[in-house]
Design a protein around this motif. Structure first.
Motif, short mmCIF file in Angstrom:
data_model
loop_
_atom_site.label_atom_id
_atom_site.label_comp_id
_atom_site.label_asym_id
_atom_site.label_seq_id
_atom_site.Cartn_x
_atom_site.Cartn_y
_atom_site.Cartn_z
N LYS A 56 0.82 -1.23 0.00
CA LYS A 56 0.00 0.00 0.00
C LYS A 56 0.85 1.28 0.00
CE LYS A 56 -3.62 -2.43 2.59
NZ LYS A 56 -4.56 -2.41 3.73
N LEU A 57 1.92 1.26 -0.82
CA LEU A 57 2.78 2.45 -0.90
C LEU A 57 2.00 3.68 -1.37
CD1 LEU A 57 6.03 0.96 -2.47
CD2 LEU A 57 5.72 1.75 -0.12
N ASP A 58 0.94 3.45 -2.14
CA ASP A 58 0.18 4.57 -2.70
C ASP A 58 -0.82 5.17 -1.73
OD1 ASP A 58 -1.14 2.13 -2.79
OD2 ASP A 58 -2.47 2.76 -4.41
N LEU A 59 -0.95 4.55 -0.52
CA LEU A 59 -1.93 5.04 0.44
C LEU A 59 -1.31 5.83 1.59
CD1 LEU A 59 -4.37 1.98 0.72
CD2 LEU A 59 -4.50 3.98 -0.77
N MET A 60 -0.03 6.19 1.45
CA MET A 60 0.62 6.96 2.52
C MET A 60 0.11 8.40 2.51
SD MET A 60 4.53 5.56 2.47
CE MET A 60 4.87 6.36 4.04
N ASP A 61 0.20 9.05 3.69
CA ASP A 61 -0.26 10.44 3.80
C ASP A 61 0.51 11.33 2.83
OD1 ASP A 61 -2.00 9.68 5.76
OD2 ASP A 61 -0.65 10.23 7.42
N ALA A 67 8.05 6.22 1.86
CA ALA A 67 8.61 5.07 2.57
C ALA A 67 10.07 4.85 2.23
CB ALA A 67 7.79 3.81 2.24
N MET A 68 10.75 5.89 1.74
CA MET A 68 12.13 5.74 1.30
C MET A 68 13.03 5.23 2.43
SD MET A 68 14.23 5.92 -1.20
CE MET A 68 13.51 6.97 -2.46
N ASP A 69 12.90 5.82 3.62
CA ASP A 69 13.75 5.38 4.72
C ASP A 69 13.49 3.92 5.09
OD1 ASP A 69 14.96 7.82 4.85
OD2 ASP A 69 13.73 8.57 6.52
N VAL A 70 12.21 3.54 5.05
CA VAL A 70 11.86 2.16 5.38
C VAL A 70 12.41 1.21 4.34
CG1 VAL A 70 9.96 0.52 5.68
CG2 VAL A 70 9.80 2.81 6.67
N LEU A 71 12.20 1.53 3.04
CA LEU A 71 12.63 0.65 1.95
C LEU A 71 14.15 0.52 1.88
CD1 LEU A 71 10.14 1.77 -0.84
CD2 LEU A 71 10.05 -0.32 0.53
N CYS A 72 14.85 1.56 2.31
CA CYS A 72 16.32 1.52 2.29
C CYS A 72 16.91 0.93 3.56
CB CYS A 72 16.88 2.94 2.07
SG CYS A 72 16.51 3.60 0.42
N GLY A 73 16.04 0.52 4.48
CA GLY A 73 16.52 -0.15 5.68
C GLY A 73 17.06 0.77 6.73
N VAL A 105 16.77 -5.14 7.38
CA VAL A 105 16.41 -6.55 7.19
C VAL A 105 17.43 -7.16 6.23
CG1 VAL A 105 14.65 -8.17 6.41
CG2 VAL A 105 13.96 -6.05 7.55
N LYS A 106 18.12 -8.20 6.65
CA LYS A 106 19.24 -8.74 5.89
C LYS A 106 18.87 -9.12 4.46
CE LYS A 106 22.29 -10.47 9.51
NZ LYS A 106 22.98 -11.65 10.09
N LEU A 107 17.73 -9.80 4.30
CA LEU A 107 17.35 -10.25 2.96
C LEU A 107 16.69 -9.16 2.14
CD1 LEU A 107 16.02 -13.88 3.63
CD2 LEU A 107 18.32 -13.12 3.01
N GLY A 108 16.43 -8.03 2.76
CA GLY A 108 15.91 -6.90 2.01
C GLY A 108 14.48 -6.53 2.36
N ILE A 109 14.08 -5.34 1.89
CA ILE A 109 12.72 -4.82 2.07
C ILE A 109 12.23 -4.39 0.69
CG2 ILE A 109 11.28 -3.11 3.23
CD1 ILE A 109 13.47 -2.84 5.35
N ILE A 110 11.10 -4.96 0.27
CA ILE A 110 10.57 -4.69 -1.06
C ILE A 110 9.20 -4.05 -0.93
CG2 ILE A 110 9.83 -5.73 -3.25
CD1 ILE A 110 11.86 -7.93 -2.77
N GLY A 111 8.99 -2.95 -1.65
CA GLY A 111 7.72 -2.26 -1.62
C GLY A 111 6.85 -2.65 -2.82
N VAL A 112 5.55 -2.74 -2.60
CA VAL A 112 4.62 -3.06 -3.68
C VAL A 112 3.39 -2.16 -3.55
CG1 VAL A 112 5.35 -5.48 -3.87
CG2 VAL A 112 3.46 -4.88 -2.34
N VAL A 113 2.64 -2.10 -4.65
CA VAL A 113 1.40 -1.31 -4.68
C VAL A 113 0.24 -2.28 -4.92
CG1 VAL A 113 0.10 0.50 -5.85
CG2 VAL A 113 2.57 0.74 -5.54
N ASN A 114 -0.71 -2.29 -3.99
CA ASN A 114 -1.87 -3.17 -4.12
C ASN A 114 -2.99 -2.50 -4.90
OD1 ASN A 114 -0.86 -3.62 -0.95
ND2 ASN A 114 -0.99 -5.45 -2.21
N GLU A 137 1.45 -0.14 -11.07
CA GLU A 137 2.45 -0.23 -9.99
C GLU A 137 3.81 0.24 -10.49
OE1 GLU A 137 3.74 -3.71 -6.90
OE2 GLU A 137 4.05 -4.13 -9.03
N ALA A 138 4.21 -0.21 -11.67
CA ALA A 138 5.51 0.19 -12.22
C ALA A 138 5.56 1.69 -12.46
CB ALA A 138 5.77 -0.58 -13.52
N SER A 139 4.45 2.23 -12.95
CA SER A 139 4.39 3.68 -13.20
C SER A 139 4.50 4.47 -11.91
CB SER A 139 3.08 4.01 -13.91
OG SER A 139 2.94 5.41 -14.08
N PHE A 140 3.83 3.99 -10.86
CA PHE A 140 3.87 4.67 -9.56
C PHE A 140 5.29 4.65 -9.00
CE2 PHE A 140 3.80 4.45 -4.94
CZ PHE A 140 3.09 5.59 -4.61
#
Length: 655
Positions: free
Chosen positions: A220-225, A230-236, A241-250, A269-272
């Motif tokens: 739900k990256l597109d539903l943030m205020d 979520a850049m800081d979260v996605l970049c860890g 998180v050792k194996l990584g953090i991946i963002g998606v759009v539902n 999703e790719a466009s967003f």
């Protein structure tokens, strides 16, 4: 490497067939809070709407989802033995449930309905949960090979008719799957919640503290205020998180209601991502998530295979041993019956002789127990019998007076001694017969200690008949054994041998009866040398206390002397007889009961059981044993098939 996941799916099929949880296979476990977007992630990976949707807890049973990539050619040749749910022969995507066997679904809306129906069947309709998984395979040319487990969303508050401890039930169910060291954890968290307080990340860290098998997904990256990202979260930078953090759009609820095509959703999703996160767009999104999961799972499978092969081999040995314990299939029933009879008879006799293969260490049994009965129980009982028990001075004096008739006696009449000593000897019969009873009980109990318990459990009717035959044989030997023991006492009563070499007081009695009181001191001296350990006055008091109060008798010195003479003669002779009974009773029991049963047991079993018309009935297997053998056989075959599948990996050099 691409063939590793289908191999694991084959192994999963093998173990699903026999319902085994003894081997934990590599798989991806999806965890997250309710409404965190888990279902949307899975549907996007599959490319179809196939999961039930609604408010509250929708996923109420674990869903084991096996995604299998197939080419267009293989899609046409799908499952020749399967039954198509639709007549769409040209379909290139289809699904199968484990619980519906070979039934094939090509309409994914019916897959959704079947999940709902199966959930309600096992979990009820009141939002309760069930730990029994639903296994679903999806074959498609649009998916990558993956095995995922979708779990109920973590919750805090029960709703509807849910039990008050629903939070713990769901957590325990999640822990069951994520504690598997061979699983990869997919921790799903919505972007519009605080990642630092994510329940999915928290529980993942509890069971994967090193983070070596945890991958985080931000939905739900597109539903943030507005004004946040979520850049800081996605970049860890918030929680690494050792194996990584991946963002998606539902897809939004409006998209779902309007049945927006999933391929269009992927384009959006790719466009967003290109618009909001251009620098990391290539490392996020559903396609990247699918490839990452595929890669992680394949590497994880490769790392787990050596341990998996070892575990399979250990289980093969265990189940082979278990199967052997249930016995081989019967080829010659007549021969098997004779073998069982022979083994039982040998085991029974060996238990008596103390040469049994499995010697009992917790208690005495068999021959050792019989020996204890003879020399401890029976021996001590006889020794505890007071030679003068039940006799008092009145009894002795009365016997002397009755033996003299109307004339006053000059000497102690010998018949009074015989009368009184026979009365005491009869008291030895009861403990002797009790000894027979104890030995008989032990020989009956020995039937359960004969080292053929598995065969007895396998053939309960044969076991019952063997018990009957042995019981009857023992019962038949009781009358002659009891009769012989009774005769031993009767023999002693038949002739009171006052010339017995151990009866040294006999000549003193004669001298006392002919010469008067002057020989009484000699008699006292002789008896004291034979260790009389009892005080007459104490015994008199004891006997008197047990009987109704009687007038006190005043004895003359002669009557006192006569009573003492008789008492000492009774003691001396009683000890001789007691010694004889203590020696001869065990011998009689051994000859008439124990040895006779040993010598005739096998012939008796053969004559009573080895009958053509009864063989089929006697060797009818226990339903319980037959069922357990079938289970063990199926499990062994499954493990052998698993070992073969793992061996195929070695052949193509994929270790």
């Amino acid at each position: 490497m691409e063939s590793l996941i289908p191999v694991i799916n084959k192994l999963q099929d093998v173990f699903n067939t026999v319902g085994s949880e003894s081997i934990q296979l590599p798989q991806i476990v999806v965890i997250g809070n309710q409404s965190s977007g888990k279902s949307s992630v899975l549907e996007t990976l599959v490319g179809h709407d196939f999961l039930p949707r609604g408010t509250g807890i929708v996923t109420r049973r674990p869903l084991v989802l096996q995604l299998l990539h197939v080419t267009k050619d293989s899609a046409v040749r799908r499952q020749e033995n399967g039954v198509l749910h639709h007549k769409n022969v040209g379909a290139q995507e289809w699904a199968k449930f484990l619980h519906t066997k070979n039934k094939i679904y090509t309409d994914f809306s019916e897959v959704c309905q079947e999940i709902q129906n199966e959930t309600d069947r096992m979990s009820g309709t009141n939002k309760g949960i069930c730990s029994e998984p639903i296994v679903l395979k999806i074959y498609s040319n649009k998916v990558v090979n993956l095995t995922l487990v979708d779990l109920p969303g973590l919750t805090k508050v029960p709703v509807g008719d849910q039990p008050p401890d629903i939070e713990m039930q769901i957590k325990d169910l999640c822990v069951h799957y994520i504690s598997n060291p061979n699983s990869v954890l997919l921790a799903v968290t919505a972007a519009n919640t605080d990642f630092a307080t994510s329940e999915a990340v928290k529980i993942s860290r509890e069971y994967d503290p090193d983070g070596r098998r945890t991958l985080a997904v931000i939905t739900k990256l597109d539903l943030m205020d507005a004004g946040t990202d979520a850049m800081d979260v996605l970049c860890g930078r918030i929680i690494p998180v050792k194996l990584g953090i991946i963002g998606v759009v539902n897809r939004s609820q409006a998209d779902i209601n309007s049945k927006k095509d999933l391929q269009e959703a992927l384009k959006d999703e790719a466009s967003f991502l290109q618009k909001k996160y251009p620098s990391i767009a290539s490392r996020n999104g559903t396609p990247y998530l699918a490839k990452t999961l595929n890669r992680l799972l394949m590497h994880h499978i490769r790392d787990c295979l050596p341990e998996l092969k070892t575990r399979v081999n250990v289980l093969i040995a265990q189940f082979q041993s278990l199967l052997n314990s249930f016995g081989e299939p019967i080829s010659d029933k007549s021969q098997l019956l004779l073998q069982i009879i022979t083994r039982f008879a040998s085991a029974y006799c060996n238990t008596i002789e103390g040469t049994a293969r499995n010697i009992e260490t917790s208690e005495l049994c068999g021959g050792a127990r019989i020996c204890y009965i003879f020399h401890e129980t029976f021996g001590r009982t006889l020794e505890s019998v007071d030679p003068l028990g039940g006799l008092n001075t009145r009894d002795i004096l009365t016997a002397i007076r009755n033996a003299t008739g109307p004339r006053p006696a000059l000497f102690v009449p010998e018949i009074s001694f015989e009368l009184l000593v026979k009365r005491q000897i009869r008291r030895l019969e009861e403990p002797s017969l009790r000894c027979v009873e104890l030995v008989h009980e032990e020989m009956q109990r020995m039937i359960q200690h004969c080292g053929t318990q598995q065969e007895m459990l396998r053939f309960p009717k044969l076991h019952e008949r063997i018990v009957d035959v042995v019981t009857n044989l023992l019962r038949q030997r009781l009358p002659p054994t009891n009769s012989m023991v009774e005769n031993l006492v009767q023999v002693e009563l038949a002739y009171i041998n006052t010339k017995h070499p151990d009866f040294c007081e006999a000549h003193l009695v004669h001298r006392a009866m002919t010469s008067g009181t002057e020989l009484l001191p000699d008699l006292h001296k002789s008896q004291s040398q034979r260790s009389v350990d009892r005080n007459m006055e104490e015994r008199e008091n004891k006997v008197a206390a047990q009987q109704p109060e009687q007038p006190v008798m005043k004895l003359s010195s002669r009557e006192q002397r006569d009573c003492e003479v008789i008492e000492r003669l009774i003691k001396s002779y009683f000890m001789i007889v007691r010694k004889n009974i203590q020696d001869s009773t065990p011998k009689a029991i051994m000859h008439f009961l124990v040895n006779h049963v040993k010598d005739h047991l096998q012939s008796e079993l053969v004559s009573q059981l080895y009958r053509k018309e009864e063989i089929e009935t006697l060797l009818e297997e226990s339903v319980h044993i037959a069922a357990r053998r079938k289970e063990a056989s199926e499990m062994l075959q499954a493990l052998q098939r698993a070992s073969q599948i793992i061996g195929e990996i070695r052949e193509i050099h994929l270790w």
